[in-house]
Write an enzyme that holds these catalytic residues in place. Structure first.
Site, PDB file in Angstrom:
ATOM      1  N   ASN A 106       0.820  -1.238  -0.093  1.00 57.18           N
ATOM      2  CA  ASN A 106      -0.057   0.096   0.086  1.00 57.18           C
ATOM      3  C   ASN A 106       1.017   1.222  -0.054  1.00 57.18           C
ATOM      4  OD1 ASN A 106      -1.637   2.309   0.668  1.00 57.18           O
ATOM      5  ND2 ASN A 106      -3.037   1.118   1.730  1.00 57.18           N
TER       6      ASN A 106
ATOM      7  N   TYR B  91      -7.708  -3.236  -2.733  1.00 54.41           N
ATOM      8  CA  TYR B  91      -7.624  -2.459  -1.595  1.00 54.41           C
ATOM      9  C   TYR B  91      -9.007  -2.541  -1.064  1.00 54.41           C
ATOM     10  CZ  TYR B  91      -8.112   1.538   1.199  1.00 54.41           C
ATOM     11  OH  TYR B  91      -8.360   2.580   2.187  1.00 54.41           O
TER      12      TYR B  91
ATOM     13  N   ASP C  65      -4.489  -4.744   0.680  1.00 56.06           N
ATOM     14  CA  ASP C  65      -4.653  -4.057   2.182  1.00 56.06           C
ATOM     15  C   ASP C  65      -6.242  -4.531   2.452  1.00 56.06           C
ATOM     16  OD1 ASP C  65      -5.330  -2.607   4.123  1.00 56.06           O
ATOM     17  OD2 ASP C  65      -4.646  -0.732   3.580  1.00 56.06           O
TER      18      ASP C  65
ATOM     19  N   HIS D 219       2.388   2.253   5.181  1.00 53.98           N
ATOM     20  CA  HIS D 219       2.221   0.519   5.287  1.00 53.98           C
ATOM     21  C   HIS D 219       3.657  -0.052   4.804  1.00 53.98           C
ATOM     22  CE1 HIS D 219      -2.016   0.019   5.314  1.00 53.98           C
ATOM     23  NE2 HIS D 219      -2.149   1.161   5.168  1.00 53.98           N
TER      24      HIS D 219
END
Length: 557
Positions: free
Chosen positions: A13, A108, A137, A230
């Site tokens: 990310n 995501y 993520d 991240h």
């Protein structure tokens, strides 16, 4: 282009690209990857400036999403199919890398979005083939006890957690980092608060189907400073040149067998004739007193096998594609066969659990075996789920969370021990609710593979029953420790790869001591001691370190 060999991947990310494209480029080059999954890119146009990379990305109106997959041009075959989410939350690329077919997914999952994974699930069911790799993520901590550094409840995580669990079950997915690190505590996300107060979580995952797990050789969370909130997740896969060849259905089977497999109508009689280990169609009768295996269970089991559909390196050499293409013709006989086994364990053919060994710890079974084992595993998973308590942020100083996991995975279990655990779970006086009566102990005895001398049962990777039976063993061991010290208020939190019990500290210390003597194959430690590797290495190891073989032998005493 050479086939086979090692491929390096990164899932990250990046928290935006446009304002820090050089930083992102440097991070990609530093990790020396062949393939990169990016999330929260916000704007993807700058990816076209990466000359050595094939950039496949979403275009979206939302400034907070955006995903991409970057593939080095020297390993990329230009023929590929792409499915994109119009809101920029996922991208699915089916392509050939170094001669091997892959389905790559970068995801995501926005906070509190509980519908996205259902949409992605449908896309994967229609498109997945080859080796499925899902990186991204997911915005949830799968085990709040060891995937977060804060004990306070995060409602966003708790709402997404069951959705992710269902998604993983849909394709028999493995949390790869946790499989390699069953009791460690590391994080991929850090909030922007001051260092001492920052909330850290493991939100970024790599998911791979169980049957493809043997390709993954390493999986680590980067510890180097990067230009995002991240940390990247890094993993390597390794394929031999033989594995990367495109398989053909008729590669290893006779012309007569190939005619049977290539025929569509009538399918079932020919399948039964080919599967000569099954007696006759007339023998596959249902027992009206046994809860029947439903058609939906068979369909879901087959859909969950998101692997190379043309792979023929199975004992019977029948690829998954045969079952997928002829699914609705085969369903009546598959249902009858499964019901016949659940009715009488002696109906299980002796060769039913034959498997091809594809690595030191992984086996590849016939598809009909995987179907039955998946149905059994899901019912057993539902049983365990009914005994798991919700995460609690009980912060009383006298109460501590104690984590149970296996020191080595997979394991071979003494049949005496496994039988004892199964019998207890089936005893309605000791376990409420118990395992359904359909799960006769003899069924497990005949379905599971034996060790070379027959004393142990192999809980080997590749069998859908292995993860859930390992969890059942941990649950029974934890419950046994609770009963031993008569602490009736303690409850068990059941997660993948481990279980957690919250109880007073003095009881925890007694359990740690007793467990070391009774079950040396189990690793048990206080969750508070599960610190990141780079936090304080000298204090990290509070484990019950006992020398054991590479494949742990589970015996009692």
């Amino acid at each position: 282009m050479s086939s086979g060999g090692k491929l390096c991947f990164m899932s990250w990310n990046s928290n935006g690209l446009k304002s820090k494209k050089e930083d992102v480029r440097n991070e990609i080059e530093k990790q020396q990857c062949h393939v990169v999954f990016l999330q929260e890119t916000h704007s993807n146009e700058v990816l076209e400036e990466l000359e050595d990379w094939k950039s496949i990305y979403t275009t979206q109106t939302s400034p907070n999403t955006g995903v991409a997959i970057l593939i080095r041009k020297d390993i990329f075959d230009e023929s590929c199919t792409v499915e994109k989410d119009n809101k920029g939350c996922y991208i699915v690329v089916k392509c050939t890398l170094n001669g091997q077919l892959f389905t790559l997914v970068s995801l995501y999952n926005p906070p509190a979005n509980t519908r996205l994974l259902m949409k992605l699930r449908n896309v994967i069911e229609k498109n997945a083939d080859g080796i499925l790799l899902i990186g991204g993520d997911f915005n949830t901590a799968l085990n709040p006890y060891i995937d977060r550094n804060s004990e306070t409840k995060n409602k966003q995580h708790l709402s997404l957690n069951p959705v992710v669990e269902v998604f993983m079950t849909s394709f028999q997915l493995v949390d790869v980092w946790r499989r390699f690190h069953p009791s460690e505590c590391e994080f991929t996300y850090k909030s922007s608060k001051s260092p001492g107060k920052a909330v850290k979580s493991r939100l970024d995952y790599l998911f791979v189907p169980e049957e493809s797990m043997h390709y993954i050789k390493t999986c680590e969370i980067s510890k180097e400073e990067c230009y995002s909130d991240h940390q990247p997740v890094l993993f390597e896969i390794w394929m031999s040149k033989e594995e990367s060849k495109k398989p053909e259905i008729c590669l290893y089977i006779t012309e007569e067998e190939n005619k049977i497999l290539s025929s569509v109508y009538p399918v079932t009689d020919k399948w039964l004739r080919y599967k000569s280990i099954y007696q006759t169609k007339r023998d596959l009768t249902k027992n009206p007193h046994t809860p029947a295996v439903m058609e939906e269970e068979i369909v879901n089991a087959i859909k969950s096998l998101a692997v190379n559909q043309k792979q023929v390196d199975r004992p019977d050499r029948i690829p998954l594609s045969y079952y997928v293409n002829n699914l609705y013709n085969l369903i009546p006989d598959l249902c009858a066969f499964c019901n016949n086994i659940l009715q009488r364990s002696e109906n299980i053919p002796e060769s039913f659990n034959e498997a091809v060994k594809v690595s030191e710890t992984h086996y590849r079974f016939n598809v009909d075996y995987l179907i039955l084992a998946t149905v059994m595993a899901r019912r057993l998973h539902d049983h365990l789920d009914s005994h798991s308590v919700e995460y609690t942020d009980d912060r009383k100083k006298e109460n501590k969370a104690l984590l149970f996991t296996f020191k080595e995975q997979p394991i071979k279990v003494s049949w005496f021990v496994l039988r004892k655990f199964l019998a207890k779970e089936m005893d309605k006086d000791k376990t409420n609710p118990p395992i359904p009566d359909t799960y006769l102990i003899d069924i497990f005895y005949r379905v599971l593979k034996n060790s070379s001398r027959g004393k142990y049962k192999l809980l080997c990777w590749g069998c859908p029953l292995t993860p859930v039976l390992m969890t059942l063993c941990l649950k029974c061991i934890a419950n046994e420790m609770i009963e031993m010290f008569e602490n009736k208020t303690s409850k068990i939190f059941i997660s993948r790869e481990n279980v957690v019990v919250r109880l007073p500290l003095d009881f925890a210390k007694k359990i740690l001591k007793n467990l070391k003597e009774k079950y040396i194959f189990v690793e048990c430690k206080l969750v508070d001691e599960c610190k990141p590797i780079d936090a304080n290495p000298s204090e990290k190891n509070h484990l019950l370190n006992c020398p054991i073989p590479h494949i742990a032998q589970v015996t009692e005493g």
